[in-house]
Design a protein around this motif. Structure first.
Motif, PDB file in Angstrom:
ATOM      1  N   ARG A 100      29.762  34.154  40.466  1.00 44.37           N
ATOM      2  CA  ARG A 100      30.370  34.659  41.467  1.00 44.37           C
ATOM      3  C   ARG A 100      29.711  35.695  42.267  1.00 44.37           C
ATOM      4  O   ARG A 100      29.887  35.984  43.470  1.00 44.37           O
ATOM      5  N   TRP A 101      29.027  36.764  41.354  1.00 46.95           N
ATOM      6  CA  TRP A 101      28.544  37.944  42.123  1.00 46.95           C
ATOM      7  C   TRP A 101      27.311  37.319  43.050  1.00 46.95           C
ATOM      8  O   TRP A 101      26.971  37.879  44.243  1.00 46.95           O
ATOM      9  N   SER A 119      29.638  46.342  45.120  1.00 44.80           N
ATOM     10  CA  SER A 119      30.044  46.352  43.650  1.00 44.80           C
ATOM     11  C   SER A 119      31.603  46.211  43.770  1.00 44.80           C
ATOM     12  O   SER A 119      32.023  45.294  42.742  1.00 44.80           O
ATOM     13  N   VAL A 158      32.290  42.556  44.378  1.00 46.87           N
ATOM     14  CA  VAL A 158      32.101  41.684  43.062  1.00 46.87           C
ATOM     15  C   VAL A 158      33.130  41.988  42.247  1.00 46.87           C
ATOM     16  O   VAL A 158      33.570  40.939  41.594  1.00 46.87           O
ATOM     17  N   LEU A 159      33.530  43.228  42.014  1.00 42.20           N
ATOM     18  CA  LEU A 159      34.388  43.750  40.626  1.00 42.20           C
ATOM     19  C   LEU A 159      35.944  42.767  41.278  1.00 42.20           C
ATOM     20  O   LEU A 159      36.469  42.289  40.231  1.00 42.20           O
ATOM     21  N   GLU A 199      35.172  38.984  41.033  1.00 43.59           N
ATOM     22  CA  GLU A 199      34.924  38.334  39.827  1.00 43.59           C
ATOM     23  C   GLU A 199      36.155  37.977  38.770  1.00 43.59           C
ATOM     24  O   GLU A 199      36.440  37.301  38.198  1.00 43.59           O
ATOM     25  N   HIS A 200      37.396  38.731  39.302  1.00 42.69           N
ATOM     26  CA  HIS A 200      38.536  38.649  38.610  1.00 42.69           C
ATOM     27  C   HIS A 200      39.807  37.887  39.549  1.00 42.69           C
ATOM     28  O   HIS A 200      40.702  37.860  38.872  1.00 42.69           O
ATOM     29  N   ARG A 201      39.189  37.290  40.320  1.00 42.60           N
ATOM     30  CA  ARG A 201      40.258  36.701  41.385  1.00 42.60           C
ATOM     31  C   ARG A 201      40.391  35.258  41.136  1.00 42.60           C
ATOM     32  O   ARG A 201      39.395  34.406  40.762  1.00 42.60           O
ATOM     33  N   PHE A 234      41.433  31.803  36.083  1.00 40.81           N
ATOM     34  CA  PHE A 234      41.123  32.183  34.680  1.00 40.81           C
ATOM     35  C   PHE A 234      42.311  31.904  33.758  1.00 40.81           C
ATOM     36  O   PHE A 234      43.514  32.276  34.308  1.00 40.81           O
ATOM     37  N   ARG A 255      31.030  37.195  32.130  1.00 39.70           N
ATOM     38  CA  ARG A 255      31.755  37.765  33.178  1.00 39.70           C
ATOM     39  C   ARG A 255      31.885  39.191  32.647  1.00 39.70           C
ATOM     40  O   ARG A 255      31.998  39.933  33.724  1.00 39.70           O
ATOM     41  N   ALA A 309      28.640  45.739  37.460  1.00 41.59           N
ATOM     42  CA  ALA A 309      29.206  46.113  38.949  1.00 41.59           C
ATOM     43  C   ALA A 309      30.001  47.419  38.996  1.00 41.59           C
ATOM     44  O   ALA A 309      29.822  48.155  39.927  1.00 41.59           O
ATOM     45  N   LEU A 351      29.036  50.659  40.960  1.00 38.41           N
ATOM     46  CA  LEU A 351      29.980  51.091  41.704  1.00 38.41           C
ATOM     47  C   LEU A 351      29.921  52.762  41.708  1.00 38.41           C
ATOM     48  O   LEU A 351      29.679  53.566  42.699  1.00 38.41           O
TER      49      LEU A 351
END
Lengths: 258, 313, 308
Positions: free
Chosen positions: A94-95, A246, A249-250, A253-255, B61, C4, C11, C15
């Protein structure tokens, strides 16, 4: 890994080109040639000033609008249209998707700015018939404009990763406006006291600082730009864009892609 | 070796804007698919089929649970190089041509340059899009998009393919072609996992099926075993303005429209019906099997269990 | 799962690092460009051009320029700068963008006229600014007051000052003291008295912190000037009576029948030097005093005892 980022970036660029984004260059060319001809009728000294001011301002504004309007759809549109499903079901992290999209959009803007820069120099040549040494400063201004685009691209991408296109556009545009007055904001924060001062300063340092990137009027007056400022702006743009990316991405990454 | 091992994958979505309420889309699911199988994942619309596939593809997820694909952890990105996926009602970058789209996906899947060109031509041929490979996808019909979707799923010669509702949006010819393609894939030794809400699609193809309803796995097994309790039906259409008494005697429900009559009856009565029409010198127009959708299947199952046991399934 | 978590960690670290770095760089940028927001004023000093450039959002732009003005002035004060050459253009731009921003005129009246280190020493620009304000806000008696103030305090033009107060007193709802002031101008009443009235009026009628603390400083200085003048004439009287200078403050106080030694507003006793001059203990604490300072004293940059 790097290959996939390159492929995603070049596909993003291709999308922008096929969506006729570069047509904005026509509007830009019309604006600039109109101004060059009109200003020719006015006084000699102010010609150069007007062409540089108007040309660079237009480069910046056109680019900001493009960056925002493409940027806000980069992720959300792919989720909405479900084009992302067939990309993320491949060995694409994903990133990598986020970073690839960023470079694709940044590349689009660099190419666009390149053509616009040619236009500005052509108009300058038209009004003053030759280039002078101080005209090289325009390149510095253009470089700063591109740095500014990097920040806006990253921010638009960040908003796009969690919000709807319309809201993202509002957020990104507000930040652009606020960022243009960031120095005033910091000064303002410095005048407050206590908790307000603390909060205001935090906010003032968190919003992008675009005022240091705007050297258009000083360059039009042939004022040199300090080498230190070039270095600081470069570093700032890179770090700020990295920060926004970033964040994107964060979030991404969790979506869940519903 | 099991190719797909689903170990208690579970998904609860939070729905609502302000006060989020949990909504369970998938109860803990355990399922194993062996290599070389064609596996049907059956369930009515909204049963949790797409959720399961999205979980396996890493698009959403899980709340809990895990899975193994091709013997490796399912989140391992490298596993995905061996997997093909056709989403439900696929939609692609419409500014690309079919050829460009496949080229892009080939790049992302890591198919090396020379192979890529050959593979693209092969799969375009296979799904029948060779003639339109230079046309932008925005000009594609729904059926053509479905074909492009299948092409991208098998482009990188995956060992395992997931098809989400591969037959939807296709005309009978297209259905037939997709069916043939899945059979070919099976012959090539690939494992095919596909979801559908049409029972007959599964009957024709699958070694085994799983039935899922309201997010819960109801049963796993061969299609015949699962559907034996449900009577298959046929639709008989003939020319005429009235229903002969012999047909009525067969227990058919008949509808007269203009000068054609349509009757639906149990498959076991099919020969008797044809004989009856012959005797009456009626002109037979068509006999087609009625495709039982899973909704009907479940209604029937529920009715059966209510009448026989008197409790809900 | 593992990859992950790894991405999330990297990341997150990126940040935090980028955030810290960007703030640090921003601080450096601010240090190297302390006056960056004012660059524009150097290039586009024409309020008309700026008005067009603000695309109709004049009010907002005026507010921004107003904060820039206050900041500029504050910074200059803090650094005890010897020049304030941007103050007048900043105020002119601000008031042009929003002609009804009364506080800007008040600010100009208090700070444009004084000489460095307190201000740029441009009383004419101050008069111009306030006249522009009166043109746009003819019914604001405060502006007439500010105008009269500048004429009286800085230009010592009593006739003009009287005229300004007179004009102001005719405005509907004008504060009654404008009439009084006009009369005082005509009579040339005691100078300290008038000045005190004016500064108190300024103090009472403003809401701007800078203007207010400036008025407080002036009032403190007035008190010192007045007392030093009074004590100095006592010294002269003493000399006329005894033929010598008083040896100490207590001797002078005794001769004058004062209770204890006279003290300045900070509570420090006034001093008497060998030449018979009355001096303030800490002249730097009274920014605007003209009396009670040693010979050849150079005023320090103004100190404000009340925070703006």
């Amino acid at each position: 890994m790097s290959a996939r980022i390159v492929h995603i970036a070049s596909n993003t660029f291709r999308e922008a080109v096929r969506d006729r984004v570069l047509y904005n260059l026509i509007a830009f060319a019309l604006l600039l040639s109109g101004a060059a001809i009109l200003v020719g009728q006015i006084s000699i000294d102010i010609k150069r000033l007007v062409v540089i001011n108007l040309g660079l301002t237009a480069v910046s504004l056109f680019g900001v609008v493009i960056a925002i309007f493409i940027g806000i759809g980069l992720v959300s549109k792919e989720i909405e249209r479900r084009t992302l499903y067939t990309v993320l079901s491949r060995p694409v992290r994903r990133w990598e998707f986020i970073v690839g999209k960023f470079f694709g959009l940044a590349g689009t803007l660099v190419v666009n700015t390149f053509f616009m820069a040619i236009g500005v120099f052509a108009a300058l040549l038209f009004v003053s018939h030759k280039f002078a040494r101080p005209d090289a400063l325009i390149l510095v201004a253009l470089y700063f404009i591109i740095l500014q685009f990097l920040i806006i691209c990253a921010l638009a991408l960040l908003f796009s990763s969690f919000s709807s296109p319309l809201l993202s556009a509002v957020f990104a545009f507000s930040l652009f406006v606020i960022g243009s007055f960031a120095e005033d904001l910091r000064g303002f924060a410095g005048m407050a006291h206590g908790l307000t001062r603390w909060l205001a300063s935090a906010a003032a340092y968190l919003v992008p600082n675009f005022s240091a990137f705007n050297v258009i009027s000083s360059i039009a007056h042939e004022q040199p730009v300090a080498g230190q400022l070039v270095l600081h702006n470069t570093l700032y743009a890179l770090f700020y864009a990295a920060m926004a990316l970033s964040g994107a991405v964060l979030i991404f990454e969790h979506r869940d892609l519903k | 070796m099991p190719v797909i091992e689903i170990l208690g994958l579970e998904k609860t979505y939070l729905v609502g804007f302000w006060r989020k309420r949990p909504k369970r889309a998938l109860h803990p699911l355990h399922l194993t698919v062996e290599e070389g199988e064609v596996f049907g994942f059956l369930g009515p619309n909204g049963a949790g089929k797409t959720t399961t596939l999205k979980l396996l593809m890493g698009l959403v997820f899980p709340t809990s649970g895990s899975a193994r694909l091709l013997g490796r952890d399912w989140t391992d990105p490298e596993v995905k190089a061996q997997i093909g996926f056709l989403p439900e009602q696929p939609y692609f970058y419409d500014y690309l041509t079919a050829h460009e789209l496949l080229n892009y996906y080939g790049q992302l899947s890591g198919v090396p340059g020379k192979d890529r060109k050959r593979r693209i031509d092969e799969v375009l041929q296979r799904v029948g899009l060779t003639d339109v490979k230079g046309v932008q996808l925005r000009k594609f019909s729904k059926g053509m998009l479905q074909r492009a979707g299948i092409a991208q799923a098998i482009l990188h010669d995956p060992k395992l393919v997931f098809f989400d509702e591969p037959m939807s949006g296709l005309d009978p010819m297209g259905r037939r072609e997709v069916r043939d393609l899945m059979e070919q894939l099976k012959h090539e030794g690939k494992t095919v996992f596909f979801s559908t809400h049409i029972l007959s699609d599964a009957e024709a193809l699958c070694d085994r099926v799983a039935i899922i309803h309201q997010g819960e796995l109801r049963s796993v097994g061969a299609v015949a075993d699962l559907t034996s309790s449900v009577q298959s039906k046929v639709e008989v259409i003939w020319q005429g303005r009235e229903v002969p008494p012999s047909m009525k005697a067969l227990g058919a429900e008949c509808h007269v429209t203009g000068d054609t009559v349509r009757a639906v009856l149990a498959e076991s009565q099919q020969d008797a019906a044809i004989d009856a029409l012959r005797r009456e010198r009626m002109r037979l127009i068509a006999i087609t099997p009625v495709r039982t959708s899973l909704e009907e299947y479940f209604i029937e199952k529920l009715q059966q269990s209510e009448t026989s046991v008197g409790s809900t399934a | 799962m593992k990859s992950r978590r790894q991405t999330t960690f990297i990341a997150g670290a990126c940040l935090v690092i980028s955030l810290i770095m960007s703030i640090l760089i921003l601080r450096r940028v601010d240090q190297t460009r302390p006056q960056a927001t004012l660059d524009e004023v150097l290039y586009i000093s024409s309020p008309k051009v700026l008005e067009r450039a603000s695309l109709g959002y004049n009010g907002l732009m005026a507010d921004i320029y107003w904060t820039r003005t206050v900041q500029y002035f504050g910074q200059r004060h803090y650094r005890s700068a010897q020049s304030y050459n941007l103050l007048a253009p900043l105020l002119e731009i601000t008031t042009h963008l929003d002609p009804h921003l009364l506080v800007a005129y008040q600010f100009g009246a208090s700070f444009l006229a004084p000489k460095p280190p307190s201000g740029p020493g441009q009383p004419d620009r101050a008069v111009q600014l306030i006249e522009y304000g009166i043109q746009n806000n003819p019914n604001e008696w405060r502006l007439y007051y500010d105008l009269g103030f500048v004429y009286y305090m800085e230009l010592k033009n009593y006739a003009k000052a009287a005229e300004a107060f007179e004009r102001g007193s005719r405005v509907p709802n004008a504060h009654p003291f404008l009439k009084l002031l006009a009369a005082q101008m005509a009579q040339h009443a005691g100078e300290y008295e008038t000045a005190r009235t004016l500064w108190i009026a300024t103090y009472q009628t403003t809401r701007d912190g800078h203007v207010r603390s400036n008025a407080v400083e002036h009032l403190r200085a007035l008190k010192v000037d007045e007392e030093v003048t009074r004590l100095q004439s006592a010294v002269t009287r003493f000399g006329a009576r005894t033929g010598r200078l008083p040896s100490s403050m207590s001797e002078l106080a005794l001769a004058e029948g004062l209770k204890g030694t006279p003290v300045d507003p900070d509570g420090n006793p006034y001093k008497l030097n060998s030449e018979g001059r009355i001096l303030v203990e800490h002249p730097d604490d009274f920014s605007f005093i003209t009396k009670g300072v040693p010979q050849g004293y150079k005023p320090a940059p103004p100190k404000f005892h009340v925070q703006p």
